[in-house]
Enzyme design. Structure first.
Site, PDB file in Angstrom:
ATOM      1  N   TYR A   1       0.830  -1.219   0.000  1.00  0.00           N
ATOM      2  CA  TYR A   1       0.000   0.000   0.000  1.00  0.00           C
ATOM      3  C   TYR A   1       0.865   1.271   0.000  1.00  0.00           C
ATOM      4  CZ  TYR A   1      -3.219   3.456   2.083  1.00  0.00           C
ATOM      5  OH  TYR A   1      -3.959   4.572   2.386  1.00  0.00           O
TER       6      TYR A   1
ATOM      7  N   ALA B   1       9.000  -3.375   3.855  1.00  0.00           N
ATOM      8  CA  ALA B   1       8.570  -4.777   3.918  1.00  0.00           C
ATOM      9  C   ALA B   1       8.378  -5.230   5.356  1.00  0.00           C
ATOM     10  CB  ALA B   1       9.602  -5.667   3.226  1.00  0.00           C
TER      11      ALA B   1
ATOM     12  N   LEU C   1       5.173  -7.362   8.162  1.00  0.00           N
ATOM     13  CA  LEU C   1       3.782  -7.738   8.427  1.00  0.00           C
ATOM     14  C   LEU C   1       3.193  -6.703   9.372  1.00  0.00           C
ATOM     15  CD1 LEU C   1       4.346 -11.577   9.022  1.00  0.00           C
ATOM     16  CD2 LEU C   1       3.688 -10.421   6.887  1.00  0.00           C
TER      17      LEU C   1
ATOM     18  N   SER D   1       6.186   3.315  13.366  1.00  0.00           N
ATOM     19  CA  SER D   1       4.761   3.581  13.603  1.00  0.00           C
ATOM     20  C   SER D   1       4.591   4.351  14.897  1.00  0.00           C
ATOM     21  CB  SER D   1       4.042   2.236  13.706  1.00  0.00           C
ATOM     22  OG  SER D   1       2.745   2.409  14.219  1.00  0.00           O
TER      23      SER D   1
ATOM     24  N   TYR E   1       3.315  -6.858  17.114  1.00  0.00           N
ATOM     25  CA  TYR E   1       3.571  -5.963  15.976  1.00  0.00           C
ATOM     26  C   TYR E   1       4.265  -4.689  16.458  1.00  0.00           C
ATOM     27  CZ  TYR E   1       2.839  -2.288  12.574  1.00  0.00           C
ATOM     28  OH  TYR E   1       3.046  -1.219  11.732  1.00  0.00           O
TER      29      TYR E   1
ATOM     30  N   LYS F   1       8.276  -3.172  15.866  1.00  0.00           N
ATOM     31  CA  LYS F   1       8.688  -1.852  15.366  1.00  0.00           C
ATOM     32  C   LYS F   1       9.645  -1.199  16.358  1.00  0.00           C
ATOM     33  CE  LYS F   1       6.579  -1.821  11.538  1.00  0.00           C
ATOM     34  NZ  LYS F   1       7.339  -1.806  10.286  1.00  0.00           N
TER      35      LYS F   1
END
Ligand code: NAD
Ligand code: UD1
Length: 337
Positions: A11, A81, A83, A124, A149, A153
């Site tokens: 995206y 790249a 998930l 993020s 997740y 990061k």
């Protein structure tokens, strides 16, 4: 200038490749297509009359990375790249740490071997956890993340920080995205989530196009103006431009550069529903539901540092974000299928 774009078929990566080509930068893509369609390459070509060099493969494949760096004269790397589904990361922590953390380490090692020491990393706002106040500046504490997740990061940020301290000739830029939404204004590229969308905007878009009955609004009892969660939604085209500003501004300056990429404006869930209703011209049915575990009340960025250092500022409004999302969703009701 040639930039290796990992996850460039995804995206944010695909929109960034288009904006790079428009800006005279040559993207070279590596992507394993685990969350993207090959059709993206045609869309980039139709928009720019350029087909980027594409390596189908995994960033954890060091042999492939060595080949890419020997075949292409890469100046900088933008590392998208990874998930990104929070719920899935709770169920599959090993896969998330392997892909996101190990993938970044393999990439950095291959870069060092090739003598390429300019890296922009997709981080993020999740690294800030539940902030003590808003707006969030880059100096707020990080690490109190609530899921694998988010922790992946944070871990990559820490690994890259240590790498910079050990080898200060690197330029490492950590870009902390707030909530990316929107689509290319042509309607030919956008977000194409597989299965049930986790995030608000693609969910609203699928309700509006008739793929789903209604939106569940997760909580209306937060301490926010209308009780629903407030976030800093940023148009993906602005986000793409932010990467170019980073590469041009600090990509060849040794240092550890950390920037928020947001608009500095908060919008509630109901603000987004109302904006989308105006964009698509009909109601978006919704139901108020219990809060989603792990959600915070409000989160938006201070953009002072990125504006001062890079001269970059998001310019696209919530109206453009919803209009462009609707344009993409209505022209491509089933995404890239
Ligand atoms: P995306 O899933 O659309 O794009 C990621 C791309 O990386 C996909 O094309 C996927 O096929 C590819 N990929 C995944 N693992 C790979 C691997 N091991 N080797 C090669 N390719 C691989 O996601 P996105 O929304 O474009 O996000 C890009 C980056 O930005 C991610 O790192 C994500 O964590 C980060 N980010 C995204 C958001 C968001 O809301 N979209 C917010 C903050 C940060
Ligand atoms: C989520 C992730 C975050 C990630 C970010 C960008 C969680 C807990 N956090 O952030 O780690 O960095 O995406 O990918 O998943 N909402 C609804 N109904 C929905 C979906 C969302 O009401 O069906 C609300 C949420 O409660 C929130 C807002 O919409 O208030 C935005 O949610 P979402 O798009 O999932 O983003 P974040 O939760 O901010």
């Amino acid at each position: 200038m040639k930039v290796l774009v990992t996850g460039g078929m995804g995206y944010i990566g695909s929109h960034t490749c288009v904006q790079m080509i428009e800006a005279g930068i040559t993207p070279v893509i590596i992507d394993n297509l685990c969350n993207a369609k090959r059709e993206v390459l045609n869309r980039i070509k139709n928009l720019t009359q350029t087909t980027p060099v594409f390596y189908e493969g995994d960033v954890r494949d060091e042999t492939l990375l060595d080949r890419v760096f020997s075949e292409q004269k890469i100046d900088s790397v933008v590392h998208f790249a990874g998930l990104k589904a929070v719920g899935e990361s709770v169920a599959k922590p090993l896969e998330y740490y392997d892909n996101n953390v190990n993938g970044s380490l393999v990439l950095a090692r291959a870069m060092r071997k090739a003598g390429v020491k300019s890296l922009v990393f997709s981080s993020s706002a999740t690294v800030y956890g539940d902030p003590a106040s808003v707006p969030i500046t880059e100096s707020f504490p990080t690490g109190a993340t609530t899921n694998p997740y988010g922790r992946s990061k944070y871990m990559v940020e820490e690994c890259l920080r240590d790498l910079f301290y050990a080898e200060p000739d690197w330029s490492i830029t950590l870009l902390r995205y707030f909530n990316p939404v929107g689509a290319h204004p042509s309607g030919s590229m956008g977000e194409d989530p597989q299965g049930i969308p986790n995030n608000l905007m693609p969910f609203i878009a699928q309700v509006a196009v008739g793929r789903r009955d209604h939106l569940s609004v997760f909580g209306d009892d937060y301490a926010t103006p209308d009780g629903t969660g407030v976030r800093d939604y940023i148009h993906v085209m602005d986000l793409a431009d932010g990467h170019i500003a980073a590469i041009r501004g600090v990509g060849n300056k040794a240092g550890l550069h950390i920037y928020n990429l947001g608009t500095g404006q908060g919008s509630s869930v109901l603000d987004m529903v109302n904006a989308f209703t105006a964009a698509c011209g009909h109601d978006v049915p919704y139901q108020i539901c219990p809060r989603r575990p792990g959600d915070i009340a409000e989160c938006w960025a201070s953009t002072a540092k990125v504006e001062a250092d890079l001269g970059w500022k998001a310019t696209r409004t919530v109206e453009q974000m919803t209009a462009d999302t609707w344009n993409w969703q209505s022209k491509n009701p089933n995404g890239y299928e």
